[in-house]
Design an enzyme around this catalytic site. Structure first.
Site, PDB file in Angstrom:
ATOM      1  N   ILE A  14       0.884  -1.281   0.226  1.00 41.51           N
ATOM      2  CA  ILE A  14      -0.039  -0.004  -0.064  1.00 41.51           C
ATOM      3  C   ILE A  14       1.017   1.222   0.063  1.00 41.51           C
ATOM      4  O   ILE A  14       1.734   1.367   0.783  1.00 41.51           O
ATOM      5  CB  ILE A  14      -0.768  -0.036   1.372  1.00 41.51           C
ATOM      6  CG1 ILE A  14      -2.013  -1.158   1.229  1.00 41.51           C
ATOM      7  CG2 ILE A  14      -1.583   1.462   1.369  1.00 41.51           C
ATOM      8  CD1 ILE A  14      -3.009  -1.035  -0.059  1.00 41.51           C
ATOM      9  N   GLY A  41       3.364  -1.204  -4.991  1.00 38.05           N
ATOM     10  CA  GLY A  41       4.122  -2.506  -5.072  1.00 38.05           C
ATOM     11  C   GLY A  41       4.632  -2.815  -6.383  1.00 38.05           C
ATOM     12  O   GLY A  41       3.801  -2.819  -7.522  1.00 38.05           O
ATOM     13  N   LYS A  42       5.861  -3.221  -6.609  1.00 37.54           N
ATOM     14  CA  LYS A  42       6.449  -3.267  -8.006  1.00 37.54           C
ATOM     15  C   LYS A  42       5.690  -4.502  -8.694  1.00 37.54           C
ATOM     16  O   LYS A  42       5.367  -4.442  -9.850  1.00 37.54           O
ATOM     17  CB  LYS A  42       7.841  -3.404  -8.136  1.00 37.54           C
ATOM     18  CG  LYS A  42       8.441  -1.962  -7.668  1.00 37.54           C
ATOM     19  CD  LYS A  42      10.087  -2.071  -8.196  1.00 37.54           C
ATOM     20  CE  LYS A  42      10.613  -1.146  -7.158  1.00 37.54           C
ATOM     21  NZ  LYS A  42      10.232   0.404  -7.571  1.00 37.54           N
ATOM     22  N   ASN A  45       1.809  -3.610  -9.187  1.00 34.70           N
ATOM     23  CA  ASN A  45       1.888  -2.628 -10.258  1.00 34.70           C
ATOM     24  C   ASN A  45       1.968  -3.250 -12.065  1.00 34.70           C
ATOM     25  O   ASN A  45       1.356  -3.101 -12.675  1.00 34.70           O
ATOM     26  CB  ASN A  45       2.907  -1.548 -10.296  1.00 34.70           C
ATOM     27  CG  ASN A  45       2.802  -0.606  -9.119  1.00 34.70           C
ATOM     28  OD1 ASN A  45       1.586  -0.873  -8.328  1.00 34.70           O
ATOM     29  ND2 ASN A  45       3.548   0.227  -8.454  1.00 34.70           N
ATOM     30  N   ASN A 185      17.760   0.389 -15.054  1.00 30.22           N
ATOM     31  CA  ASN A 185      17.916   1.953 -15.473  1.00 30.22           C
ATOM     32  C   ASN A 185      19.496   1.785 -15.468  1.00 30.22           C
ATOM     33  O   ASN A 185      20.270   1.073 -14.984  1.00 30.22           O
ATOM     34  CB  ASN A 185      17.578   2.864 -14.902  1.00 30.22           C
ATOM     35  CG  ASN A 185      17.643   2.848 -13.237  1.00 30.22           C
ATOM     36  OD1 ASN A 185      18.699   2.332 -12.738  1.00 30.22           O
ATOM     37  ND2 ASN A 185      16.754   3.436 -12.669  1.00 30.22           N
ATOM     38  N   ASP A 248       7.196   0.405 -13.800  1.00 30.75           N
ATOM     39  CA  ASP A 248       6.349  -0.950 -13.787  1.00 30.75           C
ATOM     40  C   ASP A 248       5.487  -1.047 -15.107  1.00 30.75           C
ATOM     41  O   ASP A 248       5.216  -2.141 -15.605  1.00 30.75           O
ATOM     42  CB  ASP A 248       5.555  -0.884 -12.372  1.00 30.75           C
ATOM     43  CG  ASP A 248       6.271  -0.914 -11.344  1.00 30.75           C
ATOM     44  OD1 ASP A 248       7.571  -1.535 -11.435  1.00 30.75           O
ATOM     45  OD2 ASP A 248       6.133  -0.297 -10.341  1.00 30.75           O
TER      46      ASP A 248
HETATM   47  O1  RIB Z   1       7.735   1.136  -8.610  1.00 35.56           O
HETATM   48  C1  RIB Z   1       6.820   1.919  -7.873  1.00 35.56           C
HETATM   49  C2  RIB Z   1       6.389   1.269  -6.618  1.00 35.56           C
HETATM   50  O2  RIB Z   1       7.569   0.884  -5.720  1.00 35.56           O
HETATM   51  C3  RIB Z   1       5.442   1.557  -5.690  1.00 35.56           C
HETATM   52  O3  RIB Z   1       4.235   1.459  -5.940  1.00 35.56           O
HETATM   53  C4  RIB Z   1       5.994   1.235  -4.102  1.00 35.56           C
HETATM   54  O4  RIB Z   1       5.058   0.294  -3.493  1.00 35.56           O
HETATM   55  C5  RIB Z   1       7.306   0.618  -4.338  1.00 35.56           C
HETATM   56  O5  RIB Z   1       6.991  -0.788  -4.378  1.00 35.56           O
END
Ligand code: RIB
Length: 303
Positions: A14, A41-42, A45, A185, A248
């Site tokens: 979250i 969260g990657k 996402n 990157n 993401d």
């Molecule tokens: O890449 C973005 C994400 O990195 C965010 O949503 C956060 O939760 C972190 O994990």
């Protein structure tokens, strides 16, 4: 064209997002502009990015025993993502990301919580799910041994893996050789491989012996395909609200296109366009585009 089947093995968080005009200095207290919370969260996402772009997505990961876990299950479930293999870990909190957004740019601190409970045996037990996938996607917000076991399992099954090595850690060459693609990157590439930064991105990619897509923010992305062909896809000019989740979206778009059989250059063009659209809204998942939006944007950009 059949629907791509993508399995994402990764984190669910979250995101607690604070918007401010300037970053506070050490020891300083500031009054910010706004606060919002989003699912993020990657791993989650990338799963959402893939689902919006038309893939059938299965998520493997862990959440805690709290209300945030349900928030994530509801949000990702509503995107059509298969959440049956997301474990609830007793006595653990769901992962959290504290994000500060200033002038579109961000700083993120992740507290992994339950994400660190996803173990190699959890993935190995789902061999059939992995075997049935067109592509597996991984990032580094779960334990490294789980990332490594997942790569080895997918490789042994002949399933291609895209690794987004964020946050970056050094990886053994023998593991890098098992990836279909790595998507760091420039900064992450140096950490993952130990390669010295070069004068140009192109010369940096020449040093890397495997297929790679190196993201370059608003400058688009550089790629090197398996046969050694290199290229650069330039970025698009858009109004930036929040870059959180742009990487993401990029990875999700790349995975969908490659799973559908596109050539690397076409997949990178699609991913650069998708990630450009994603930065126009606050929150990692809020701005992730639908397939038709990316296709319309590419069409418009070509005129
Ligand atoms: O890449 C973005 C994400 O990195 C965010 O949503 C956060 O939760 C972190 O994990």
């Amino acid at each position: 064209m059949s629907q791509a089947k993508i399995t994402v093995i990764g984190s669910l968080n979250i995101d607690m997002v604070t918007e401010t005009d300037v970053m506070p200095n050490q020891g300083e207290t500031l009054i910010g502009n706004a606060f919002s919370s989003f699912t993020g969260g990657k791993g989650a996402n990338q799963a959402v990015a893939c689902a919006r772009l038309g893939a059938a997505v299965t998520m493997l990961g862990c959440v805690g025993e709290d209300t945030m876990a349900q928030q994530l299950r509801d949000a990702l479930g509503a995107e059509g993502i298969d959440m049956q293999y997301v474990k609830t870990v007793p006595h653990q909190a769901t992962g959290i990301a504290a994000i500060t957004v200033t002038e579109g740019d961000n700083r993120i601190i992740v507290i992994p919580g339950a994400n660190h409970c996803l173990l190699p045996e959890d993935v190995l037990a789902l061999k059939d799910v992995i075997a049935a996938s067109d592509m597996v996607m991984l990032q580094h917000e779960i334990p490294l041994e789980t990332v490594e076991a997942s790569i080895r399992l997918a490789y042994s099954l002949g399933v291609p893996v895209i690794l987004n090595p964020a946050p970056a850690v050094r990886l053994p060459e023998e593991l890098l050789a098992q990836l279909h693609l790595i998507t760091p990157n420039e900064f992450e590439l140096a950490i993952v491989t130990g390669l010295e930064r070069q004068t140009t991105p192109e010369s940096l990619l020449e040093q890397y012996p495997h297929p790679i897509v190196m993201t370059a923010g608003s400058n688009g992305a550089y790629y090197k395909a398996a046969e050694g062909t290199q290229g650069h896809v330039t970025g698009h000019k858009v109004e930036v609200v929040d870059t959180t989740g742009a990487g993401d979206t990029f990875n999700g778009a790349l995975a969908v296109k490659l799973s559908e059989g596109a050539a690397l250059e076409e997949a990178v063009q699609f991913a650069v366009a998708a990630s450009a659209l994603s930065v126009t809204k606050l929150g990692a998942q809020s701005g992730m585009p639908l397939r038709k939006d990316v296709e319309a944007f590419i069409q418009q950009a070509s005129h």
